[in-house]
Design an enzyme around this catalytic site. Structure first.
Site, PDB file in Angstrom:
ATOM      1  N   GLU A  60       0.803  -1.226  -0.049  1.00 34.82           N
ATOM      2  CA  GLU A  60       0.072   0.033   0.185  1.00 34.82           C
ATOM      3  C   GLU A  60       0.843   1.172  -0.085  1.00 34.82           C
ATOM      4  O   GLU A  60       0.665   2.150  -0.762  1.00 34.82           O
ATOM      5  CB  GLU A  60      -1.022  -0.126   1.082  1.00 34.82           C
ATOM      6  CG  GLU A  60      -1.838  -1.168   1.455  1.00 34.82           C
ATOM      7  CD  GLU A  60      -1.266  -2.392   2.027  1.00 34.82           C
ATOM      8  OE1 GLU A  60      -2.135  -2.885   2.841  1.00 34.82           O
ATOM      9  OE2 GLU A  60       0.087  -2.482   2.087  1.00 34.82           O
ATOM     10  N   LEU A 212      20.415 -26.985  -5.027  1.00 38.98           N
ATOM     11  CA  LEU A 212      18.966 -26.401  -4.581  1.00 38.98           C
ATOM     12  C   LEU A 212      19.083 -24.784  -4.842  1.00 38.98           C
ATOM     13  O   LEU A 212      18.476 -24.261  -3.769  1.00 38.98           O
ATOM     14  CB  LEU A 212      18.793 -26.833  -3.188  1.00 38.98           C
ATOM     15  CG  LEU A 212      18.738 -28.378  -2.954  1.00 38.98           C
ATOM     16  CD1 LEU A 212      18.370 -28.542  -1.443  1.00 38.98           C
ATOM     17  CD2 LEU A 212      17.839 -28.912  -3.607  1.00 38.98           C
TER      18      LEU A 212
END
Length: 373
Positions: A60, A212
């Protein structure tokens, strides 16, 4: 409400949901939120915002910063209820009131007890029109990690299964064995970028020795934390996953307490209590609670089959991304989903999401999700 306004509300909230997706994997422990400021009279999108890396600024405030004075008298579409709890800086609700917004359209309330309902109440008390519920299901899935951390004290759990055309996985012998093509592997790396942490079992480390990390161009900094589920510490400290040499992303080994020493490390990884029950079986619920306490909201479980079965059997999987290769794996294989796919996942209360059944090059993606409560 007119049909024109309903159409605009739906269209703009869809943009806000897309904005929220941009921050996935970068905002934990805060949720990734999307916000759009619009001139309702013309339909012009004035500014867009999403939660920034590290969780701040919130979406926001980011949208208000970009809009400047043009926010006054306009409408904001936001995927999650604005924060309104007291802190060191003005809350999002404070900033929205100060900006002079006329109307706020929100997808879902925030289950966090220090926020829930207060954001809406503060906006309404300031004379701002508030409507709630547009594209609530879409926003819920983007925000599910935050919701579950607040309501069930665990992260969102997503399984990624890459199988050959017969529903089998290659056994592996210390190096990766691909059963899918380049497009499918790129999609798998995108899932990594949207996760807070990625988990594999000891068997995957021993069979494939994976790093990973996220290896999509430009997204290496979005590599998730790495967790190896290795209750008996069978994996060598020289494995690639333990030799990353950086404090972020974090690397953990989830091990049983009886093989751990306080403050012990395994390569560059810290040891983490895996959570085991009487008899030594894994307590996945306790492990997930520990991960949530460490700020994780989205967990990607990549393998292997033993770990997949454990999470499915525990009833703690929210989404499965099943990628079926177009060919057959060479060498030794492990059968995983070799029969009716829908029936297999139905036993774990996971249903197919037909809109996400699509091609990834020559391979196919099938998505299964837990039904909404």
């Amino acid at each position: 409400m007119s049909d024109k306004r309903k159409r605009l509300d739906t269209e703009m909230m869809a943009i806000a949901v897309r904005m929220a997706r941009r921050g996935l994997g970068t905002t934990a422990p805060n949720p990734s939120v999307g916000a759009v400021i619009v001139d309702e009279d013309t339909g012009e999108v004035i500014a867009r915002g999403w939660t920034q890396p590290g969780g701040r600024p919130h979406a926001e405030k980011e949208a208000l910063r970009r809009a400047g004075e043009r926010a006054r008298g306009r409408t904001m579409y936001v995927t999650l209820e604005p924060c309104a709890h007291t802190g060191r800086v003005p809350t999002c609700a404070d900033s929205m009131v100060a900006a002079g917004l006329k109307r706020v359209v929100c997808a879902i309330p925030d289950p966090n007890p220090i926020v829930s309902g207060r954001g809406f109440a503060q906006l309404r008390a300031a004379g701002i029109e508030v409507d709630v519920g547009y594209l609530a299901e879409e926003a819920r899935w983007v925000t599910l990690g935050h919701i579950l951390r607040q309501t069930e004290e665990r992260p969102f759990v997503q399984l990624k299964m890459a199988l050959d055309s017969g529903g089998r996985v290659a056994a592996g012998d210390g190096a990766p064995v691909w059963v899918t093509g380049a497009e499918a592997r790129a999609y798998a790396h995108l899932l990594r970028a949207r996760a807070d942490a990625i988990m594999v079992g000891a068997g995957t480390v021993l069979a494939d020795d994976p790093s990973l990390t996220c290896r999509l161009p430009g997204l290496a900094p979005r590599s998730p934390d790495r967790i190896v589920l290795d209750t008996r510490l069978r994996t060598p400290s020289t494995a690639k996953v333990y030799r990353q040499g950086a404090t972020r992303p974090r690397v953990w080994v989830a091990a049983a307490l009886d093989v751990m020493d306080d403050g012990a490390v395994h390569g560059d990884a810290m040891l983490l209590d895996a959570g085991t029950m009487d008899g030594g079986s894994l307590d996945i619920e306790a492990l997930l609670a520990t991960l949530a306490q460490n700020g994780l909201t989205r967990l990607l479980v990549e393998g292997g089959p033993t770990v997949w079965y454990a999470f499915l059997a525990a009833g703690l999987v929210d989404e499965v991304c099943l990628i079926l290769g177009s060919g057959t794996a060479e060498g030794p294989t492990i059968p995983v989903v070799t029969g009716d796919r829908d029936a297999y996942f139905d036993r774990y209360k996971l249903g197919p999401v037909l809109s996400r059944h699509r091609a990834l090059g020559a391979d196919r993606l099938h998505v299964y999700r837990r039904e909404s409560p």
